[in-house]
Design an enzyme around this catalytic site. Sequence first.
Site, mmCIF file in Angstrom:
data_model
loop_
_atom_site.group_PDB
_atom_site.id
_atom_site.type_symbol
_atom_site.label_atom_id
_atom_site.label_comp_id
_atom_site.label_asym_id
_atom_site.label_seq_id
_atom_site.Cartn_x
_atom_site.Cartn_y
_atom_site.Cartn_z
ATOM 1 N N LYS A 44 0.814 -1.190 0.000
ATOM 2 C CA LYS A 44 0.000 0.000 0.000
ATOM 3 C C LYS A 44 0.859 1.256 0.000
ATOM 4 O O LYS A 44 0.402 2.331 -0.360
ATOM 5 C CB LYS A 44 -0.896 0.019 1.259
ATOM 6 N N GLY A 45 2.098 1.128 0.450
ATOM 7 C CA GLY A 45 2.931 2.288 0.760
ATOM 8 C C GLY A 45 3.090 3.317 -0.343
ATOM 9 O O GLY A 45 3.212 4.504 -0.082
ATOM 10 N N ASP A 101 7.567 3.234 -2.119
ATOM 11 C CA ASP A 101 7.724 4.360 -1.196
ATOM 12 C C ASP A 101 9.160 4.483 -0.705
ATOM 13 O O ASP A 101 9.745 5.556 -0.729
ATOM 14 C CB ASP A 101 6.746 4.225 -0.004
ATOM 15 N N ASP A 104 14.685 0.055 1.586
ATOM 16 C CA ASP A 104 15.261 -0.135 2.919
ATOM 17 C C ASP A 104 16.308 -1.246 2.837
ATOM 18 O O ASP A 104 17.428 -1.000 2.395
ATOM 19 C CB ASP A 104 14.093 -0.453 3.868
ATOM 20 N N LYS A 132 16.882 4.541 2.295
ATOM 21 C CA LYS A 132 17.653 4.405 3.542
ATOM 22 C C LYS A 132 18.865 3.553 3.216
ATOM 23 O O LYS A 132 18.889 2.356 3.487
ATOM 24 C CB LYS A 132 16.817 3.627 4.570
ATOM 25 N N PHE A 153 12.559 5.532 11.740
ATOM 26 C CA PHE A 153 11.299 4.967 11.275
ATOM 27 C C PHE A 153 10.377 6.099 10.859
ATOM 28 O O PHE A 153 10.119 7.023 11.608
ATOM 29 C CB PHE A 153 10.642 4.056 12.321
ATOM 30 N N ASP A 160 3.399 3.816 6.636
ATOM 31 C CA ASP A 160 2.616 3.583 7.852
ATOM 32 C C ASP A 160 3.442 3.010 8.977
ATOM 33 O O ASP A 160 4.512 2.432 8.768
ATOM 34 C CB ASP A 160 1.501 2.583 7.556
ATOM 35 N N ARG A 166 -0.547 6.855 7.280
ATOM 36 C CA ARG A 166 -0.409 6.933 5.821
ATOM 37 C C ARG A 166 -0.922 8.239 5.226
ATOM 38 O O ARG A 166 -0.440 8.699 4.202
ATOM 39 C CB ARG A 166 -1.175 5.792 5.143
HETATM 40 P P1 IMP Z 1 12.765 -3.434 2.021
HETATM 41 O O1 IMP Z 1 12.269 -4.702 1.419
HETATM 42 O O2 IMP Z 1 13.458 -3.679 3.335
HETATM 43 O O3 IMP Z 1 13.597 -2.577 1.101
HETATM 44 O O4 IMP Z 1 11.517 -2.643 2.530
HETATM 45 C C1 IMP Z 1 10.710 -1.898 1.798
HETATM 46 C C2 IMP Z 1 9.391 -1.794 2.523
HETATM 47 O O5 IMP Z 1 9.556 -1.727 3.950
HETATM 48 C C3 IMP Z 1 8.733 -0.509 2.142
HETATM 49 O O6 IMP Z 1 7.901 -0.695 1.017
HETATM 50 C C4 IMP Z 1 7.952 -0.160 3.383
HETATM 51 O O7 IMP Z 1 6.677 -0.755 3.329
HETATM 52 C C5 IMP Z 1 8.695 -0.789 4.527
HETATM 53 N N1 IMP Z 1 9.478 0.220 5.275
HETATM 54 C C6 IMP Z 1 10.826 0.326 5.335
HETATM 55 N N2 IMP Z 1 11.194 1.356 6.106
HETATM 56 C C7 IMP Z 1 10.053 1.933 6.543
HETATM 57 C C8 IMP Z 1 9.771 3.073 7.376
HETATM 58 O O8 IMP Z 1 10.657 3.788 7.872
HETATM 59 N N3 IMP Z 1 8.464 3.351 7.589
HETATM 60 C C9 IMP Z 1 7.449 2.610 7.065
HETATM 61 N N4 IMP Z 1 7.662 1.537 6.261
HETATM 62 C C10 IMP Z 1 8.953 1.207 6.011
HETATM 63 MG MG MG Z 2 5.483 -0.966 1.673
#
Ligand code: IMP
Ligand code: MG
Length: 175
Positions: A44-45, A101, A104, A132, A153, A160, A166
């Site tokens: 949803k992000g 969004d 990470d 990040k 965070f 969210d 959101r």
């Molecule tokens: P990754 O797979 O670790 O790169 O994560 C990506 C997903 O983690 C994003 O689409 C977000 O949904 C979630 N995410 C990572 N960091 C944050 C944050 O600081 N706030 C909210 N959601 C996050």
């Molecule tokens: Mg997400």
Amino acid sequence: MLQIRGRPLRLLLSEERIKSRVKELSREIEEHFGEPFLVVGLLKGAFIFTADLVRSLSIPVQIDFMWVSSYGSSQESSGHVKVIKDLDTDLEDRRLLLVDDILDTGYTLREVYKLLKLKGATEIRTCVLLDKRERRKVSFDADYVGFEVPNLFLVGYGLDWDEEGRNLRGIYAVE
Ligand code: IMP
Ligand code: MG
């Protein structure tokens, strides 16, 4: 002061800064594609970012959404993603922009990128509003990045904390 579950929120990126950066990104993106393409937003992000980005483009685009979740704890992804809602669009020979969004650990985008390649997309460019970098677990970089952000965070503008926050218009760090 804004709060979620009793935790104060500190403004990191204002609505105005986001808006002007989204415009810059959309200029770069349409310069690259130069013709209609497909935008794939991750639910949803990325729903708000995707909506603003496509409205800032002057090239007509098709839009589809995919909803994936990664296994693992709620605040960190793992190497596997589960497709909750798949695309409706046939990707054979398509050029597309994959939008999320935040980048990470990198697991989500890396896995979704692979899935979309297998479905026959000829070109996949990736765009994230936030990056990040210091949290990366797998080497994956997006082609277009709105802002590099510190390891905090974040909520707002689609992001969210357990489904809260959101709809905030700016991006906030949960203190
Ligand atoms: P990754 O797979 O670790 O790169 O994560 C990506 C997903 O983690 C994003 O689409 C977000 O949904 C979630 N995410 C990572 N960091 C944050 C944050 O600081 N706030 C909210 N959601 C996050
Ligand atoms: Mg997400």
